[in-house]
Design a protein around this motif. Structure first.
Motif, PDB file in Angstrom:
ATOM      1  N   TYR A 202      -3.029  -1.203  -8.631  1.00 30.67           N
ATOM      2  CA  TYR A 202      -2.212  -1.667  -9.744  1.00 30.67           C
ATOM      3  C   TYR A 202      -1.782  -3.096  -9.455  1.00 30.67           C
ATOM      4  N   GLN A 203      -1.657  -3.871 -10.546  1.00 30.57           N
ATOM      5  CA  GLN A 203      -1.212  -5.252 -10.424  1.00 30.57           C
ATOM      6  C   GLN A 203       0.022  -5.447 -11.292  1.00 30.57           C
TER       7      GLN A 203
ATOM      8  N   CYS B 143       2.215  -8.993  -7.801  1.00 30.41           N
ATOM      9  CA  CYS B 143       2.338  -7.955  -6.784  1.00 30.41           C
ATOM     10  C   CYS B 143       1.173  -6.983  -6.977  1.00 30.41           C
ATOM     11  N   ILE B 144       0.373  -6.824  -5.910  1.00 30.13           N
ATOM     12  CA  ILE B 144      -0.765  -5.898  -5.948  1.00 30.13           C
ATOM     13  C   ILE B 144      -0.397  -4.668  -5.120  1.00 30.13           C
ATOM     14  N   ILE B 145      -0.533  -3.508  -5.722  1.00 31.86           N
ATOM     15  CA  ILE B 145      -0.193  -2.244  -5.067  1.00 31.86           C
ATOM     16  C   ILE B 145      -1.482  -1.441  -4.923  1.00 31.86           C
ATOM     17  N   ASN B 146      -1.923  -1.251  -3.676  1.00 31.45           N
ATOM     18  CA  ASN B 146      -3.117  -0.452  -3.398  1.00 31.45           C
ATOM     19  C   ASN B 146      -2.713   0.997  -3.175  1.00 31.45           C
ATOM     20  N   ILE B 147      -3.461   1.907  -3.765  1.00 29.16           N
ATOM     21  CA  ILE B 147      -3.195   3.338  -3.625  1.00 29.16           C
ATOM     22  C   ILE B 147      -4.068   3.865  -2.494  1.00 29.16           C
TER      23      ILE B 147
ATOM     24  N   THR C  47       0.852  -1.193   0.000  1.00 33.60           N
ATOM     25  CA  THR C  47       0.000   0.000   0.000  1.00 33.60           C
ATOM     26  C   THR C  47       0.879   1.231   0.000  1.00 33.60           C
ATOM     27  N   ILE C  48       0.504   2.200  -0.807  1.00 34.47           N
ATOM     28  CA  ILE C  48       1.268   3.439  -0.898  1.00 34.47           C
ATOM     29  C   ILE C  48       0.288   4.592  -1.062  1.00 34.47           C
TER      30      ILE C  48
ATOM     31  N   VAL D 234      -0.886  -3.971 -14.789  1.00 28.42           N
ATOM     32  CA  VAL D 234      -2.310  -3.794 -15.094  1.00 28.42           C
ATOM     33  C   VAL D 234      -2.836  -2.698 -14.177  1.00 28.42           C
ATOM     34  N   PRO D 235      -3.373  -1.606 -14.762  1.00 31.65           N
ATOM     35  CA  PRO D 235      -3.445  -1.256 -16.194  1.00 31.65           C
ATOM     36  C   PRO D 235      -2.055  -0.994 -16.759  1.00 31.65           C
ATOM     37  N   PRO D 236      -1.884  -1.212 -18.068  1.00 29.68           N
ATOM     38  CA  PRO D 236      -0.528  -1.195 -18.638  1.00 29.68           C
ATOM     39  C   PRO D 236       0.124   0.169 -18.663  1.00 29.68           C
ATOM     40  N   SER D 237      -0.649   1.224 -18.683  1.00 31.40           N
ATOM     41  CA  SER D 237      -0.032   2.548 -18.788  1.00 31.40           C
ATOM     42  C   SER D 237      -0.768   3.502 -17.845  1.00 31.40           C
ATOM     43  N   PRO D 238      -0.088   4.508 -17.358  1.00 34.29           N
ATOM     44  CA  PRO D 238       1.341   4.748 -17.570  1.00 34.29           C
ATOM     45  C   PRO D 238       2.184   3.858 -16.653  1.00 34.29           C
ATOM     46  N   THR D 239       3.445   3.658 -17.030  1.00 37.27           N
ATOM     47  CA  THR D 239       4.357   2.864 -16.209  1.00 37.27           C
ATOM     48  C   THR D 239       4.814   3.714 -15.035  1.00 37.27           C
ATOM     49  N   LEU D 240       4.473   3.256 -13.824  1.00 28.50           N
ATOM     50  CA  LEU D 240       4.706   4.078 -12.637  1.00 28.50           C
ATOM     51  C   LEU D 240       5.650   3.439 -11.632  1.00 28.50           C
TER      52      LEU D 240
END
Length: 847
Positions: free
Chosen positions: A319-320, A341-345, A251-252, A288-294
């Protein structure tokens, strides 16, 4: 250890070896140590075939090249095949070139590959070359590749003892892999010492084997000490790296800075540590989603960081990433594994709550309280039901009188406007409020350039209401003189209609009147004195008398007010002396101070004038008054009056001449302090009746009861003692003489004199004084007991073989007093007999 001896001529092999060595020295004068690798005839692509020690040649090499494209050497010295290779009968070799671009230094390593079927021949050739060299019983380094394909049994090395030149030597081995688990993995040929492996080995299960080799003669003689052989299992890249978790979740916060750490992934590899097989490289292969690359991932540590500050939770809240880990430092032929890797905002307060409307209009009736009059709504894009979304409303302007409050509905996030203090239409018909809204959480710094509060306007129209009478102010006062005549009237409490501001049509009623002094007119509210008013009455506080009035209109609406009657003081009380008794201790003082008080106000009070009431001449002759101040005077005696009590009348006048006479009881007492004289009836001797308190009386009664208890206990104790057998009396005059004849048995006798009765044991007799003594015969011992009459016991009346009661022994009624004898009579009786008995051997026991 040593290599095996050759089986045939070795001169040809020696020549070929010398020529090969010479060629190497010519073409590679700067070459490092040569390496020979024994491999199967077929080598699959991307397989480890061996390892060379690069650090023996070069401390650090920037470039590593192979002269043969079918082979690749890595930084740790591992040699891999790039293609499938079939080895012919000829030896194959290639060169490893090491370069350091900093100091322009170059080194070479020659690698020779030989088929395993020629290993034995090679060793025999080597033994032939070194035939004449000195041999010794020592280990030779040995290793084998894990998961080897054979052919099995696979030759490893030869064990040979130098003593085989002189003896017939048999070789044997023991240890793990032989007679311990895993059993039968290795064996040695008894005659040749050739060591073989029977099957493939997994390095992750067994990293190495330490076996013991023995060399013995046929008759059991051991010319050599046991030899420890270590067989190291060379690692093959046969294990994929594995992530520690199937799915990573991090989480970030949104809008975070570039380079912010998101999290770290980790993978493990069971292959040999610190080799290329366990040198892992991490990478992101999908998003996923593919863009933008973060996001980016550190290839070595697996740390994921942000590459942009444009993370917006309101657009994308998750983001996944598909991540990969590969060994062989990421080489294309390395083994790899993927994970998710799942990244929760997470939300930050980067969106302001905004009113859906900028202005609102509402209305409320006057005199309404605790009522909701309006709901306002806001929009907020932040995460619902968080501090970033919840709204805090406030009234910025228009609520100076505190008539309104606004709160938040926890479910809908709406603002609820309420009336908490009644409004008055006659004072104000319209109120304009400005309200604002913010979030519970502070606004984020990144968006601080924008306005941090949204505002709206609320117009509140006050509606008129037909109201009842208004008691305003709630407390009203009037002034009246105390002692005003009955029937005196005065203005009373006034209420009014708030709409007309008039008091017409209002009726009044008295609710409370503590002493019933006044009445209230129903139509006008005026008051009339019903009883005399007294400012000095106990119910009056600070000169104000309060009554409660109820005002009502024609519709029955009411209000309540308080009328305070301020009683103006009249000089209707003369000053007086509150202390009626004065004590003067004549030896120590000649006067006493007296103080007067006046219930009226100070304007009708001091200064006071003190004087003696001249009703009798004795008062003027014995007493004198001297004023001390405005309220006190000193009373002193004169002409030395006697001790006693005197009545002294004193007149006290106030400044306006109002006076009163106080008769003081003055006591002249022979005392030191006044307390010494307070309880005396006779002021001088103090012999009058003393007043006892209840506790003193109770203490006296308890003392008397205690004395009775003690006397009763003594009487009962004496009675109990007289009823019990008493062989030996307490007093000296009633001693018992016990004569014991130990010489020979004889007749028991009792000696008596001076009127004492003599009694022989076995017979009963009566005497004037009862039984004086009785003899008891016991085992030939003669005993005489002498007891004075009046203390006779039951035991003294018992004879041998007979039993007498106490009454029978007394012989009827006997005068005890006639039986008392003096000590001199007792002494004259006992002394001669004591002398006689001592001659006869009797013992005198005196108790």
């Amino acid at each position: 250890m040593a290599a095996a001896r050759p089986s045939g001529s070795w001169s040809g092999a020696l020549c070929r070896l010398l020529l090969l060595t010479l060629a190497i020295l010519i073409f590679a004068s700067d070459a490092c140590k040569n390496v020979t690798l024994y491999v199967p005839s077929k080598l699959d692509a991307e397989k480890l075939i061996g390892r060379v020690n690069l650090k023996e040649c070069f401390t650090a090499a920037n470039l590593i090249h192979s002269s043969d494209p079918d082979f690749q050497i890595l930084e740790d010295g591992s040699i891999y095949t790039t293609n499938t290779i079939l080895l012919s009968s000829e030896k194959r070799s290639f060169t490893v070139l090491l370069s350091n671009t900093e100091n322009q230094e170059k080194k070479k390593i020659f690698v020779f590959l030989e088929h395993q079927t020629k290993v034995l021949k090679k060793r025999q050739t080597k033994e032939t070359v070194l035939r004449r060299a000195k041999r010794r019983w020592a280990p030779i380094p040995c290793s084998m590749l894990e998961n080897s394909l054979g052919p099995f049994p696979l030759f490893l090395q030869q064990v040979q003892s130098d003593t085989a030149q002189n003896y017939t030597i048999y070789y044997s081995i023991r240890g793990p892999g032989v007679d311990q688990e895993p059993r039968n993995l290795f064996y040695v040929e008894r005659d040749t010492g050739n060591l073989y492996c029977t099957r493939s080995v997994d390095r992750e299960q067994y990293e190495s084997f330490e076996i013991i080799a023995f060399a013995t003669t046929p008759d059991g003689y051991t010319p050599e000490l046991p030899l420890s052989l270590i067989i190291k299992i060379e690692d093959e890249n046969d294990n994929h790296p594995i992530f520690t978790e199937e799915t990573y979740t991090f989480t970030i916060f949104e809008n975070c800075r570039v380079g912010t750490t998101v999290g770290q992934v980790c993978a493990t590899d069971k292959d040999e540590p610190d080799t290329m097989h366990t040198r892992l490289k991490y990478s992101i292969i999908g998003q996923v989603p593919p863009s933008p690359t973060l996001f980016s991932m550190h290839p070595t540590t697996g740390v994921i960081t942000t590459t942009s500050s444009q993370l917006d939770r309101e657009l994308i809240d998750k983001y996944q990433l598909k991540i990969k880990v590969q060994d062989m430092d990421g080489q294309y032929f390395g083994l790899q594994t993927t994970s998710t890797c799942i990244i929760n905002i997470d939300d930050v307060n980067d969106n302001l709550p905004t009113f859906t409307r900028t202005s609102y209009v509402t209305s409320v009736e006057e005199n309404t309280v605790d009522m909701e009059i309006l709901r306002v709504t806001v929009e907020d894009k932040d995460l619902v039901n968080t501090a970033n979304w919840r709204a805090n409303y406030t009234i910025l302007k228009g609520n100076e009188n505190g008539n309104f409050k606004i709160v938040t509905d926890a479910k809908t996030n709406e603002g609820i406007l309420c009336v908490v203090k009644p409004l008055n239409y006659e004072e104000k018909q319209q109120v304009i409020l400005q309200i604002g809204v913010v979030n519970e959480a502070p606004f984020s710094r990144e968006a601080s350039s924008r306005s941090a509060m949204s505002t709206a306007t609320v117009t509140v129209n006050v509606q008129d209401q037909d109201e009842g009478p208004e008691c305003n102010p709630p407390i009203q006062t009037i002034r009246m003189n105390e002692n005003a005549a009955v029937g005196t009237t005065s203005n009373g409490y006034k209420a009014y209609d708030p709409d007309t501001r008039s008091s017409s049509g209002i009726r009044y009623k008295k609710l409370t009147d503590p002493t019933g002094w006044v009445t209230v007119d129903e139509n006008t509210g005026s008051i009339k004195v019903f009883r005399s008013l007294d400012r000095e009455a106990e119910t009056i506080r600070n000169g104000i008398y309060n009554i409660t009035v109820l005002a009502s209109d024609q519709a029955g609406r009411t209000c309540t007010g308080t009328l305070g009657i301020i009683l103006q003081d009249v000089n209707d009380n003369g000053p007086f002396i509150p202390k009626k008794t004065v004590i003067i201790c004549k030896p120590t003082m000649s006067s006493a101070e007296i103080v007067a008080v006046d219930p009226d106000e100070p304007i009708n009070g001091p200064p006071f004038d003190f004087s003696l009431e001249s009703s009798t001449s004795d008062v003027q002759r014995m007493w004198r008054l001297n004023e001390i101040n405005d309220t006190a005077a000193r009373l002193s005696y004169q002409n030395d009056p006697a001790f006693g009590s005197y009545v002294v009348p004193i007149t006290v006048r106030d400044r306006l001449g109002m006076s009163s006479v106080t008769s003081l009881d003055v006591i002249l007492c022979d005392c030191i302090t006044e307390n010494d004289c307070t309880r005396r009836a006779d002021p001088r001797v103090g012999g009058g009746g003393v007043q006892l308190g209840k506790w003193a009386i109770l203490a006296i009664l308890l003392g008397i009861a205690l004395l009775f208890c003690i006397l009763f206990t003594l009487v009962c104790g004496a009675s109990g003692i007289s009823k019990q057998p008493k062989v030996i009396p307490d007093d000296l005059a009633q001693q018992n003489l016990i004569v014991s004849n130990t010489e020979a048995p004889g007749d028991d006798k009792v000696y008596s004199a001076n009127g004492f009765t003599t009694q022989t044991v076995g017979a009963s007799a009566q005497g004037v004084c009862g039984t004086m003594g009785s003899g008891v015969k016991n085992g030939g011992q003669e005993t005489i007991e002498m007891v004075k009459g009046g203390h006779q016991t039951l035991e003294s009346c018992r004879g041998a073989g007979h039993h007498h009661t106490l009454d029978s022994c007394r012989g009827g009624h006997t005068e005890v007093d006639n039986c008392r004898y003096t000590y001199s009579e007792w002494h004259s009786f006992t002394q001669p007999r004591l002398g006689e008995e001592s001659v006869r051997g009797h013992t005198l026991i005196k108790n």
